[in-house]
Design a protein around this motif. Sequence first.
Motif, mmCIF file in Angstrom:
data_model
loop_
_atom_site.group_PDB
_atom_site.id
_atom_site.type_symbol
_atom_site.label_atom_id
_atom_site.label_comp_id
_atom_site.label_asym_id
_atom_site.label_seq_id
_atom_site.Cartn_x
_atom_site.Cartn_y
_atom_site.Cartn_z
ATOM 1 N N TYR A 2 0.834 -1.202 0.000
ATOM 2 C CA TYR A 2 0.000 0.000 0.000
ATOM 3 C C TYR A 2 0.874 1.259 0.000
ATOM 4 O O TYR A 2 0.384 2.350 -0.299
ATOM 5 N N ASN A 3 2.167 1.105 0.317
ATOM 6 C CA ASN A 3 3.100 2.231 0.339
ATOM 7 C C ASN A 3 4.014 2.271 -0.877
ATOM 8 O O ASN A 3 4.433 3.344 -1.304
ATOM 9 N N TYR A 4 4.352 1.099 -1.416
ATOM 10 C CA TYR A 4 5.220 0.986 -2.587
ATOM 11 C C TYR A 4 5.025 -0.404 -3.183
ATOM 12 O O TYR A 4 4.606 -1.331 -2.479
ATOM 13 N N PRO A 5 5.313 -0.569 -4.467
ATOM 14 C CA PRO A 5 5.143 -1.891 -5.078
ATOM 15 C C PRO A 5 6.167 -2.880 -4.541
ATOM 16 O O PRO A 5 7.287 -2.507 -4.185
ATOM 17 N N VAL A 6 5.756 -4.143 -4.485
ATOM 18 C CA VAL A 6 6.603 -5.215 -3.978
ATOM 19 C C VAL A 6 6.728 -6.288 -5.059
ATOM 20 O O VAL A 6 5.730 -6.678 -5.674
ATOM 21 N N LEU A 7 7.939 -6.751 -5.272
ATOM 22 C CA LEU A 7 8.216 -7.827 -6.218
ATOM 23 C C LEU A 7 8.465 -9.110 -5.442
ATOM 24 O O LEU A 7 9.201 -9.107 -4.452
ATOM 25 N N ILE A 8 7.855 -10.193 -5.879
ATOM 26 C CA ILE A 8 8.150 -11.518 -5.336
ATOM 27 C C ILE A 8 8.696 -12.357 -6.483
ATOM 28 O O ILE A 8 8.044 -12.492 -7.525
ATOM 29 N N LEU A 9 9.889 -12.908 -6.294
ATOM 30 C CA LEU A 9 10.449 -13.859 -7.254
ATOM 31 C C LEU A 9 10.389 -15.239 -6.622
ATOM 32 O O LEU A 9 10.947 -15.459 -5.550
ATOM 33 N N LYS A 10 9.707 -16.155 -7.285
ATOM 34 C CA LYS A 10 9.661 -17.559 -6.855
ATOM 35 C C LYS A 10 10.672 -18.311 -7.723
ATOM 36 O O LYS A 10 10.521 -18.387 -8.937
ATOM 37 N N HIS A 11 11.717 -18.827 -7.059
ATOM 38 C CA HIS A 11 12.858 -19.409 -7.768
ATOM 39 C C HIS A 11 13.111 -20.851 -7.343
ATOM 40 O O HIS A 11 13.146 -21.143 -6.152
ATOM 41 N N SER A 12 13.283 -21.727 -8.316
ATOM 42 C CA SER A 12 13.657 -23.113 -8.051
ATOM 43 C C SER A 12 15.161 -23.242 -8.263
ATOM 44 O O SER A 12 15.656 -23.053 -9.382
ATOM 45 N N THR A 13 15.873 -23.564 -7.206
ATOM 46 C CA THR A 13 17.330 -23.589 -7.252
ATOM 47 C C THR A 13 17.910 -24.735 -8.079
ATOM 48 O O THR A 13 19.104 -24.739 -8.365
ATOM 49 N N THR A 14 17.087 -25.686 -8.498
ATOM 50 C CA THR A 14 17.587 -26.804 -9.305
ATOM 51 C C THR A 14 17.136 -26.733 -10.762
ATOM 52 O O THR A 14 17.456 -27.632 -11.540
ATOM 53 N N CYS A 15 16.446 -25.693 -11.136
ATOM 54 C CA CYS A 15 15.895 -25.568 -12.496
ATOM 55 C C CYS A 15 16.741 -24.603 -13.325
ATOM 56 O O CYS A 15 16.961 -23.460 -12.925
ATOM 57 N N SER A 16 17.189 -25.055 -14.480
ATOM 58 C CA SER A 16 18.030 -24.205 -15.329
ATOM 59 C C SER A 16 17.265 -22.999 -15.868
ATOM 60 O O SER A 16 17.834 -21.917 -16.009
ATOM 61 N N ILE A 17 15.982 -23.162 -16.166
ATOM 62 C CA ILE A 17 15.183 -22.020 -16.640
ATOM 63 C C ILE A 17 15.068 -20.985 -15.531
ATOM 64 O O ILE A 17 15.208 -19.782 -15.769
ATOM 65 N N SER A 18 14.843 -21.435 -14.316
ATOM 66 C CA SER A 18 14.738 -20.533 -13.187
ATOM 67 C C SER A 18 16.064 -19.799 -12.960
ATOM 68 O O SER A 18 16.090 -18.592 -12.720
ATOM 69 N N SER A 19 17.170 -20.513 -13.051
ATOM 70 C CA SER A 19 18.490 -19.889 -12.884
ATOM 71 C C SER A 19 18.753 -18.845 -13.963
ATOM 72 O O SER A 19 19.297 -17.777 -13.683
ATOM 73 N N THR A 20 18.355 -19.144 -15.180
ATOM 74 C CA THR A 20 18.522 -18.194 -16.274
ATOM 75 C C THR A 20 17.680 -16.942 -16.038
ATOM 76 O O THR A 20 18.163 -15.816 -16.207
ATOM 77 N N ALA A 21 16.438 -17.124 -15.627
ATOM 78 C CA ALA A 21 15.557 -15.979 -15.365
ATOM 79 C C ALA A 21 16.114 -15.119 -14.233
ATOM 80 O O ALA A 21 16.131 -13.882 -14.328
ATOM 81 N N LEU A 22 16.588 -15.745 -13.164
ATOM 82 C CA LEU A 22 17.178 -15.013 -12.044
ATOM 83 C C LEU A 22 18.409 -14.243 -12.500
ATOM 84 O O LEU A 22 18.551 -13.052 -12.192
ATOM 85 N N ASN A 23 19.279 -14.883 -13.244
ATOM 86 C CA ASN A 23 20.500 -14.241 -13.730
ATOM 87 C C ASN A 23 20.177 -13.038 -14.618
ATOM 88 O O ASN A 23 20.774 -11.965 -14.462
ATOM 89 N N ARG A 24 19.247 -13.198 -15.538
ATOM 90 C CA ARG A 24 18.865 -12.089 -16.421
ATOM 91 C C ARG A 24 18.296 -10.921 -15.624
ATOM 92 O O ARG A 24 18.602 -9.764 -15.901
ATOM 93 N N LEU A 25 17.477 -11.230 -14.642
ATOM 94 C CA LEU A 25 16.875 -10.189 -13.820
ATOM 95 C C LEU A 25 17.956 -9.447 -13.024
ATOM 96 O O LEU A 25 17.992 -8.216 -13.010
ATOM 97 N N GLU A 26 18.833 -10.186 -12.400
ATOM 98 C CA GLU A 26 19.882 -9.554 -11.597
ATOM 99 C C GLU A 26 20.869 -8.761 -12.458
ATOM 100 O O GLU A 26 21.312 -7.684 -12.051
ATOM 101 N N ARG A 27 21.215 -9.265 -13.620
ATOM 102 C CA ARG A 27 22.138 -8.548 -14.523
ATOM 103 C C ARG A 27 21.574 -7.219 -14.991
ATOM 104 O O ARG A 27 22.315 -6.256 -15.200
ATOM 105 N N ASN A 28 20.271 -7.161 -15.189
ATOM 106 C CA ASN A 28 19.644 -5.966 -15.756
ATOM 107 C C ASN A 28 19.027 -5.030 -14.716
ATOM 108 O O ASN A 28 18.540 -3.958 -15.072
ATOM 109 N N TRP A 29 19.019 -5.433 -13.457
ATOM 110 C CA TRP A 29 18.355 -4.670 -12.404
ATOM 111 C C TRP A 29 18.957 -3.279 -12.255
ATOM 112 O O TRP A 29 20.165 -3.128 -12.114
ATOM 113 N N LYS A 30 18.113 -2.271 -12.302
ATOM 114 C CA LYS A 30 18.499 -0.885 -12.061
ATOM 115 C C LYS A 30 17.442 -0.286 -11.146
ATOM 116 O O LYS A 30 16.348 0.058 -11.598
ATOM 117 N N GLN A 31 17.771 -0.169 -9.874
ATOM 118 C CA GLN A 31 16.798 0.282 -8.875
ATOM 119 C C GLN A 31 16.196 1.625 -9.256
ATOM 120 O O GLN A 31 15.003 1.851 -9.072
#
Length: 112
Positions: free
Chosen positions: A20-49
């Motif tokens: 209600y004060n600011y938007p919140v992001l939830i990332l649901k990540h599977s640590t054994t899934c290659s697709i999940s690892s790729t999505a996490l890596n892409r998100l972290e590489r491109n993150w600009k607060q």
Amino acid sequence: MNWNQLTEVEQLQTIKEESYNYPVLILKHSTTCSISSTALNRLERNWKQEKVGELKPYYLDLLRYRPISNEIANLFKVEHQSPQVLIIQNGECVYEASHFEISFAELEGAVA
């Protein structure tokens, strides 16, 4: 990127209240899934607060905390996916993406 760890079901109520004060992001990540690892890596590489303002990111390890993932699906009325990102605003999920649809540009547009 500075993740807040989501490890307790009770945190979901806090997230809902925070949204209600600011938007919140939830990332649901599977640590054994290659697709999940790729999505996490892409998100972290491109993150600009500065491009997402006050968006507060939470990270959920699906394998360790599956009951929290189930409660996220119930509370925010979304179908469970892995990997998955949700943006919560005013107590509701206003954006959801999964697998290779997860991108920083889309998140940026969702909170603009």
